[in-house]
Design a protein around this motif. Structure first.
Motif, PDB file in Angstrom:
ATOM      1  N   THR A 111     -45.463  44.048  60.627  1.00 18.45           N
ATOM      2  CA  THR A 111     -46.224  42.829  61.115  1.00 18.45           C
ATOM      3  C   THR A 111     -46.649  41.717  59.988  1.00 18.45           C
ATOM      4  OG1 THR A 111     -48.153  44.180  60.926  1.00 18.45           O
ATOM      5  CG2 THR A 111     -47.047  44.125  62.950  1.00 18.45           C
ATOM      6  N   ARG A 112     -46.934  42.108  59.059  1.00 18.73           N
ATOM      7  CA  ARG A 112     -47.132  41.296  57.876  1.00 18.73           C
ATOM      8  C   ARG A 112     -46.066  40.515  57.171  1.00 18.73           C
ATOM      9  NH1 ARG A 112     -49.608  44.895  54.967  1.00 18.73           N
ATOM     10  NH2 ARG A 112     -47.949  45.282  53.488  1.00 18.73           N
ATOM     11  N   TYR A 113     -45.091  41.150  57.153  1.00 20.27           N
ATOM     12  CA  TYR A 113     -43.846  40.412  56.518  1.00 20.27           C
ATOM     13  C   TYR A 113     -42.982  39.595  57.639  1.00 20.27           C
ATOM     14  CZ  TYR A 113     -44.667  42.355  52.097  1.00 20.27           C
ATOM     15  OH  TYR A 113     -45.041  42.765  50.872  1.00 20.27           O
ATOM     16  N   ARG A 122     -47.854  54.136  60.388  1.00 17.77           N
ATOM     17  CA  ARG A 122     -48.763  53.206  60.560  1.00 17.77           C
ATOM     18  C   ARG A 122     -48.788  52.019  59.556  1.00 17.77           C
ATOM     19  NH1 ARG A 122     -50.498  51.048  64.217  1.00 17.77           N
ATOM     20  NH2 ARG A 122     -50.293  49.089  63.137  1.00 17.77           N
ATOM     21  N   LEU A 123     -48.423  52.606  58.292  1.00 16.19           N
ATOM     22  CA  LEU A 123     -48.050  51.527  56.881  1.00 16.19           C
ATOM     23  C   LEU A 123     -46.905  50.908  57.195  1.00 16.19           C
ATOM     24  CD1 LEU A 123     -48.872  54.121  54.232  1.00 16.19           C
ATOM     25  CD2 LEU A 123     -50.472  52.147  54.885  1.00 16.19           C
ATOM     26  N   TYR A 124     -46.018  51.723  57.718  1.00 13.22           N
ATOM     27  CA  TYR A 124     -44.607  50.873  58.046  1.00 13.22           C
ATOM     28  C   TYR A 124     -44.863  49.763  59.083  1.00 13.22           C
ATOM     29  CZ  TYR A 124     -39.332  50.297  57.846  1.00 13.22           C
ATOM     30  OH  TYR A 124     -38.217  49.937  57.737  1.00 13.22           O
ATOM     31  N   VAL A 125     -45.608  49.984  60.115  1.00 14.03           N
ATOM     32  CA  VAL A 125     -45.936  48.934  61.001  1.00 14.03           C
ATOM     33  C   VAL A 125     -46.669  47.827  60.204  1.00 14.03           C
ATOM     34  CG1 VAL A 125     -47.304  48.550  63.235  1.00 14.03           C
ATOM     35  CG2 VAL A 125     -45.747  50.607  63.188  1.00 14.03           C
ATOM     36  N   ASP A 126     -47.600  48.101  59.673  1.00  9.86           N
ATOM     37  CA  ASP A 126     -48.310  47.030  59.143  1.00  9.86           C
ATOM     38  C   ASP A 126     -47.686  46.206  58.067  1.00  9.86           C
ATOM     39  OD1 ASP A 126     -50.683  48.006  60.458  1.00  9.86           O
ATOM     40  OD2 ASP A 126     -51.313  49.223  58.496  1.00  9.86           O
ATOM     41  N   LYS A 127     -46.709  46.890  57.462  1.00 11.21           N
ATOM     42  CA  LYS A 127     -45.808  46.307  56.652  1.00 11.21           C
ATOM     43  C   LYS A 127     -44.813  44.891  57.517  1.00 11.21           C
ATOM     44  CE  LYS A 127     -41.992  46.842  53.376  1.00 11.21           C
ATOM     45  NZ  LYS A 127     -41.010  48.004  52.911  1.00 11.21           N
ATOM     46  N   LYS A 164     -46.497  43.752  70.498  1.00  9.65           N
ATOM     47  CA  LYS A 164     -47.238  44.952  70.041  1.00  9.65           C
ATOM     48  C   LYS A 164     -45.802  45.931  69.622  1.00  9.65           C
ATOM     49  CE  LYS A 164     -51.397  43.824  71.331  1.00  9.65           C
ATOM     50  NZ  LYS A 164     -52.332  42.778  70.523  1.00  9.65           N
ATOM     51  N   GLN A 209     -44.194  38.065  60.214  1.00 11.18           N
ATOM     52  CA  GLN A 209     -45.596  37.225  61.188  1.00 11.18           C
ATOM     53  C   GLN A 209     -44.824  36.242  61.774  1.00 11.18           C
ATOM     54  OE1 GLN A 209     -48.634  36.059  58.846  1.00 11.18           O
ATOM     55  NE2 GLN A 209     -50.005  35.842  60.639  1.00 11.18           N
TER      56      GLN A 209
END
Length: 121
Positions: A85-87, A78-83, A60, A89
């Motif tokens: 986790t997406r890139y 939040r947007l940076y964390v999403d980025k 996490k 993975q």
């Protein structure tokens, strides 16, 4: 909360980076990549950034800011964390597998079966 294990973190207020020495077996290239992720986040967003394994071995990302930090952007964080986790993975899955095998003592075959079962949904 006692079942959480910190992998690494960065603090923009003290300009420090921490890597848990219990994970010294993680290849140096991956350690470097994690270091870059942590520092880039704190440089761009600020605050404190940590990567933590929870009790089931999931990795996490947690972020926080001092109450007096009016420049910290919660939406941007939040947007940076999403980025991330997406890139990243594949990196996260590899770290989770490492943790589950070497720290939790699970069998690789069991982990791979569970991961393939989860992907069927």
């Amino acid at each position: 909360m006692a079942d959480r294990v910190v992998l690494c973190g960065a603090n923009s207020y003290e300009q420090k980076y921490y890597f848990n020495k219990d994970f010294a077996l993680v290849p140096e290239e991956i350690q470097d990549e994690i270091h870059i992720i942590c520092v880039m986040f704190t440089e761009e967003i600020g605050g404190i950034f940590t990567m933590v394994f929870d009790e089931d071995g999931s990795l996490k990302i947690e972020t926080q800011a001092a109450d007096s930090d009016y420049l910290y952007d919660e939406i941007g964080a939040r947007l940076y964390v999403d980025k991330i986790t997406r890139y990243r993975q594949d990196l996260f899955r590899s770290l989770e597998m490492f943790y589950r095998v070497f720290v939790l003592g699970e069998k690789l075959e069991d982990i791979e079966k569970k991961m393939s079962d989860d992907e069927d949904f």
